[in-house]
Write an enzyme that holds these catalytic residues in place. Sequence first.
Site, mmCIF file in Angstrom:
data_model
loop_
_atom_site.group_PDB
_atom_site.id
_atom_site.type_symbol
_atom_site.label_atom_id
_atom_site.label_comp_id
_atom_site.label_asym_id
_atom_site.label_seq_id
_atom_site.Cartn_x
_atom_site.Cartn_y
_atom_site.Cartn_z
ATOM 1 N N GLY A 13 30.106 38.949 32.325
ATOM 2 C CA GLY A 13 30.725 37.632 32.463
ATOM 3 C C GLY A 13 31.652 37.220 31.341
ATOM 4 O O GLY A 13 31.869 36.024 31.136
ATOM 5 N N SER A 14 32.267 38.151 30.628
ATOM 6 C CA SER A 14 33.180 37.749 29.547
ATOM 7 C C SER A 14 34.455 37.123 30.115
ATOM 8 O O SER A 14 35.028 36.226 29.502
ATOM 9 C CB SER A 14 33.523 38.951 28.656
ATOM 10 O OG SER A 14 34.379 39.846 29.319
ATOM 11 N N ASN A 15 34.899 37.552 31.300
ATOM 12 C CA ASN A 15 36.056 36.897 31.925
ATOM 13 C C ASN A 15 35.691 35.484 32.374
ATOM 14 O O ASN A 15 36.511 34.576 32.269
ATOM 15 C CB ASN A 15 36.558 37.724 33.107
ATOM 16 C CG ASN A 15 37.449 38.862 32.668
ATOM 17 O OD1 ASN A 15 38.574 38.633 32.239
ATOM 18 N ND2 ASN A 15 36.933 40.064 32.721
ATOM 19 N N LEU A 84 31.633 43.327 41.825
ATOM 20 C CA LEU A 84 31.796 44.738 42.221
ATOM 21 C C LEU A 84 31.637 45.023 43.712
ATOM 22 O O LEU A 84 31.838 46.165 44.137
ATOM 23 C CB LEU A 84 30.813 45.600 41.399
ATOM 24 C CG LEU A 84 30.984 45.489 39.882
ATOM 25 C CD1 LEU A 84 29.992 46.390 39.166
ATOM 26 C CD2 LEU A 84 32.408 45.821 39.468
ATOM 27 N N LYS A 85 31.309 44.008 44.498
ATOM 28 C CA LYS A 85 31.118 44.261 45.931
ATOM 29 C C LYS A 85 32.348 43.800 46.716
ATOM 30 O O LYS A 85 33.126 42.994 46.237
ATOM 31 C CB LYS A 85 29.896 43.471 46.438
ATOM 32 C CG LYS A 85 28.565 43.972 45.878
ATOM 33 C CD LYS A 85 27.799 44.708 46.949
ATOM 34 C CE LYS A 85 26.501 45.303 46.423
ATOM 35 N NZ LYS A 85 25.511 44.289 46.032
ATOM 36 N N ASN A 101 41.597 38.573 42.108
ATOM 37 C CA ASN A 101 40.734 39.503 41.380
ATOM 38 C C ASN A 101 41.459 40.010 40.145
ATOM 39 O O ASN A 101 42.686 40.142 40.159
ATOM 40 C CB ASN A 101 40.401 40.696 42.287
ATOM 41 C CG ASN A 101 39.526 41.732 41.608
ATOM 42 O OD1 ASN A 101 38.527 41.407 40.976
ATOM 43 N ND2 ASN A 101 39.939 43.003 41.698
ATOM 44 N N HIS A 103 41.681 43.338 37.622
ATOM 45 C CA HIS A 103 41.332 44.765 37.564
ATOM 46 C C HIS A 103 41.924 45.375 36.301
ATOM 47 O O HIS A 103 43.098 45.146 35.998
ATOM 48 C CB HIS A 103 41.856 45.506 38.791
ATOM 49 C CG HIS A 103 41.418 46.929 38.836
ATOM 50 N ND1 HIS A 103 40.178 47.322 39.287
ATOM 51 C CD2 HIS A 103 42.057 48.064 38.450
ATOM 52 C CE1 HIS A 103 40.067 48.640 39.178
ATOM 53 N NE2 HIS A 103 41.194 49.110 38.663
ATOM 54 N N ASP A 144 40.944 46.338 45.605
ATOM 55 C CA ASP A 144 42.101 46.474 44.711
ATOM 56 C C ASP A 144 43.431 46.713 45.422
ATOM 57 O O ASP A 144 44.352 47.278 44.824
ATOM 58 C CB ASP A 144 41.865 47.619 43.705
ATOM 59 C CG ASP A 144 40.570 47.458 42.934
ATOM 60 O OD1 ASP A 144 39.932 48.482 42.621
ATOM 61 O OD2 ASP A 144 40.192 46.289 42.686
ATOM 62 N N GLU A 173 42.821 40.876 29.594
ATOM 63 C CA GLU A 173 42.256 40.243 30.806
ATOM 64 C C GLU A 173 41.887 38.794 30.519
ATOM 65 O O GLU A 173 42.094 37.917 31.355
ATOM 66 C CB GLU A 173 41.002 40.984 31.262
ATOM 67 C CG GLU A 173 41.273 42.269 32.008
ATOM 68 C CD GLU A 173 40.021 42.748 32.718
ATOM 69 O OE1 GLU A 173 39.226 43.465 32.088
ATOM 70 O OE2 GLU A 173 39.840 42.377 33.888
HETATM 71 C C1 GRF Z 1 36.407 43.610 33.807
HETATM 72 O O1 GRF Z 1 37.094 44.578 33.077
HETATM 73 C C2 GRF Z 1 36.944 43.529 35.208
HETATM 74 O O2 GRF Z 1 38.318 43.802 35.331
HETATM 75 C C3 GRF Z 1 36.197 44.610 35.874
HETATM 76 O O3 GRF Z 1 34.892 44.539 35.362
HETATM 77 C C4 GRF Z 1 34.965 44.008 34.045
HETATM 78 C C5 GRF Z 1 34.021 42.831 34.006
HETATM 79 O O4 GRF Z 1 33.860 42.351 32.734
HETATM 80 N N1 GRF Z 1 36.208 44.520 37.311
HETATM 81 P P1 GRF Z 1 33.098 40.965 32.469
HETATM 82 O O5 GRF Z 1 31.834 40.979 33.310
HETATM 83 O O6 GRF Z 1 34.014 39.851 32.891
HETATM 84 O O7 GRF Z 1 32.832 40.963 31.025
#
Ligand code: GRF
Length: 204
Positions: A13-15, A84-85, A101, A103, A144, A173
């Site tokens: 969950g860093s994003n 991821l799903k 999304n 990527h 994707d 990101e």
């Molecule tokens: C990110 O690099 C995203 O692009 C990919 O999985 C990673 C998830 O990172 N699909 P986080 O869970 O947001 O830290």
Amino acid sequence: MTMRIAVAISGRGSNLEALLHALRPGAPATIALVVSDRAGAMGLDHARTRGIPAHVLANASDAAGWLDLLQQHGVDLLVLAGYLKLVPAPVIAAYRGRIINTHPSLLPAFGGKGMYGERVHRAVLASGALETGVTVHLVDEAYDRGPVLAQIRVPVLADDTVEQLAARVLEIEHRLLPAAVLAAAAAGKPVPFELGVATPCHER
Ligand code: GRF
């Protein structure tokens, strides 16, 4: 009107954290819901500690469950941030053009089923590519594949390890995804946008 966002995650969950940081009170968008297909997803805590509804899907391929949840929380935009799903097709249909999304590569390269996290960076290094990057795109029924909204190129250094490359890409990101959400909030829907060193999709 403040745009109401749902963020879907499967892991760290860093994003999501980068989005929470960018979408402070008064921002044109707010995170109304966090969804995960995994009860153990660390990112769920980022939501819970801020009092944001955090929901674990009983069945990630159950479209009705998704749609009830998104409609209950008045969601305008669904953001996949390390989810991821595949999102069920009826949800894609109901939210066509309103799901994005992130990527960690320059799609269409190094994307598709099974290409996520470290696997992407390992494949980039194995290919000898001199650059990789980040892509934010609209989501359709395949992994994707949807139209690209923005990309940023990231150099691959000769002595890069998978971890070093992953960290360099992740940093970008954390800038590109919030910018995509703010551009969508300003335009009322996701739109192609530019971010400093971004390479807008129409210039390629
Ligand atoms: C990110 O690099 C995203 O692009 C990919 O999985 C990673 C998830 O990172 N699909 P986080 O869970 O947001 O830290």
